[in-house]
Design an enzyme around this catalytic site. Structure first.
Site, short mmCIF file in Angstrom:
data_model
loop_
_atom_site.label_atom_id
_atom_site.label_comp_id
_atom_site.label_asym_id
_atom_site.label_seq_id
_atom_site.Cartn_x
_atom_site.Cartn_y
_atom_site.Cartn_z
N TYR A 141 0.83 -1.21 0.00
CA TYR A 141 0.00 0.00 0.00
C TYR A 141 0.87 1.26 0.00
CZ TYR A 141 -4.04 -2.96 1.24
OH TYR A 141 -5.03 -3.92 1.26
N LYS A 186 3.36 -15.21 2.92
CA LYS A 186 3.25 -15.98 1.66
C LYS A 186 4.69 -16.32 1.26
CE LYS A 186 0.86 -17.56 -1.88
NZ LYS A 186 0.03 -18.76 -1.76
N ASP A 219 -3.04 -18.03 2.27
CA ASP A 219 -4.19 -18.75 1.70
C ASP A 219 -4.71 -19.80 2.67
OD1 ASP A 219 -1.67 -19.73 1.19
OD2 ASP A 219 -2.07 -20.46 -0.82
N ASP A 243 -5.48 -6.63 6.05
CA ASP A 243 -6.67 -5.92 5.59
C ASP A 243 -7.72 -6.93 5.14
OD1 ASP A 243 -8.28 -3.86 4.75
OD2 ASP A 243 -7.08 -3.31 3.01
N ASP A 247 -11.40 -8.44 7.25
CA ASP A 247 -12.76 -8.36 6.69
C ASP A 247 -13.40 -9.74 6.70
OD1 ASP A 247 -12.58 -5.61 6.17
OD2 ASP A 247 -13.56 -5.81 4.22
#
Ligand code: NAD
Length: 355
Positions: A141, A186, A219, A243, A247
């Site tokens: 970001y 990851k 994942d 982020d 959610d």
């Protein structure tokens, strides 16, 4: 105690939900004889309209001076054109960087009275009490961005100190809880994640010998959050993964509107906001759930002002209001009319007065 609290309502449902949180903080101030001074500032689309900047100089000064800042949400279709010279969300990123709040704490706790609002089965929700810590001022970001007619680039960068400080905060908080950290990355694909994993392995072995440490690929973590959420204690991860995972985790609690967050750096000062956005689809209709913002105000009292009993009073009042059947539309019980944002605030205020 006396404290200056910056109030940045922002866009969409932001003003509606922050108004309820301010009423709750005022009630707590009165009940416990604290002198809270509230000072408003512009952020996001509202700030772009008024000044051309998403994080104007006055707001920057307010954030520097305040003991803590409470934010609603920013953004909306009005400012979302791909060609917009400045976007509301840039104001958020600039503010987080200016306040040097590098760790975002997002508690995810389920309550039996809200099981029916979650799309998951009750047996998957029992006993969930997770603290997700999302790195907030690094990663993709904040990296260099480029765009041509035919391609686009977003650079993801993390330095060792940036990773260490957020892992350390997660370790400290886990030691005050159930002493378990799950570090999410990851590392099978991304270089930044390989650095993240090796720093996590070294730092936790060196500084937190009593801590149980688990490493998960993002994942797999997305899957485990739905299949075995109650196994997690503290989850720590980089900016974008956090982020997205939070959610997803919000669905365990029933609604995005329920979840609070605290953004902290090395000092006491912090930035507090619900995890949801400006919800343009319901803005201005009195339908927004103010609980995420009110619970963010509770985190403000706990982490920036050291007022633990007052924070707990708010958390207890929110739960009591929900258990008493006061529900906005997003968490409404089928067959019962939902209440408005203001009525939800009233229900919580009445429990603060009597609790
Ligand atoms: P959103 O979180 O605003 O809304 C997603 C869905 O959840 C919508 O259906 C909305 O009605 C519902 N919802 C959200 N908060 C709610 C609440 N308190 N009560 C009841 N329902 C609620 O996400 P979005 O629609 O993807 O984004 C809308 C705008 O918000 C975009 O401009 C986005 O960039 C911005 N955004 C801002 C923040 C922030 O300010 N921190 C975070 C996320 C998104």
């Amino acid at each position: 105690m006396a404290a200056l609290i910056g109030i940045l309502a922002g866009d969409g449902i932001g003003p509606e939900v922050t108004a309820e949180a301010v009423r709750v903080l005022q009630a707590i101030g009165t009940r416990h004889s604290h002198k809270f001074e509230f000072r408003e500032g512009l952020i996001g689309g509202a700030a772009i309209d008024a000044t051309g900047s998403a994080f104007p100089a006055d707001t920057r000064q307010l954030c520097a001076a305040a003991d803590a800042v409470l934010l609603g949400a920013v953004g909306g279709p009005k400012w979302s054109s791909p060609d917009a010279p400045v976007r509301p969300e840039q104001g958020l990123l600039d503010m987080r960087a200016a306040m040097a709040v590098y760790a975002n704490l997002r508690p995810v706790v389920t309550h039996p009275s809200l099981y029916a609002s979650s799309p998951l089965k009750p047996e998957r929700l029992a006993g969930v009490d997770i603290l997700v810590i999302r790195e907030l001022t690094g990663g993709i970001y904040f990296g260099r961005k480029e765009r041509t007619d035919t391609s686009a680039t977003d650079v993801c960068t993390y330095s060792r100190p940036e990773i260490e400080r957020v892992l350390r905060m997660a370790g400290r908080l886990a030691m005050q809880r159930r002493r378990k950290v799950t570090s999410v990355d990851k590392a099978n694909v991304l270089e930044t994640s390989r650095l993240w994993r090796s720093v996590a392995v070294e730092l936790y072995a060196r500084e937190f010998p009593g801590l149980q440490v688990e490493h998960l690929l993002v994942d797999a973590a997305a899957m485990h959050l739905l299949s075995r959420a109650s196994d997690f204690d503290v989850i720590v991860t980089e900016n974008m993964f956090g982020d997205i995972l939070t959610d997803e985790a919000s669905m365990l609690t029933g609604s995005l509107g329920m979840l609070p967050s605290a953004a902290l750096g090395d000092g006491k000062q912090g930035l507090y906001e619900p995890i949801h956005g400006s919800a343009p689809d319901i803005a201005g209709q009195g339908k927004a759930n103010p609980c995420g913002t009110i619970l963010s105000a509770a985190m403000l009292l706990r982490h920036s002002l050291g007022l633990e009993a007052e924070a707990q009073r708010i958390e207890t009042a929110v739960l009591a209001a929900i258990e008493g059947g006061q529900r906005t539309a997003d968490i409404a019980v089928p067959g019962h009319a939902p209440v408005s944002t203001r009525a939800m605030g009233d229900a919580i205020l009445s429990r603060i007065a009597t609790g």
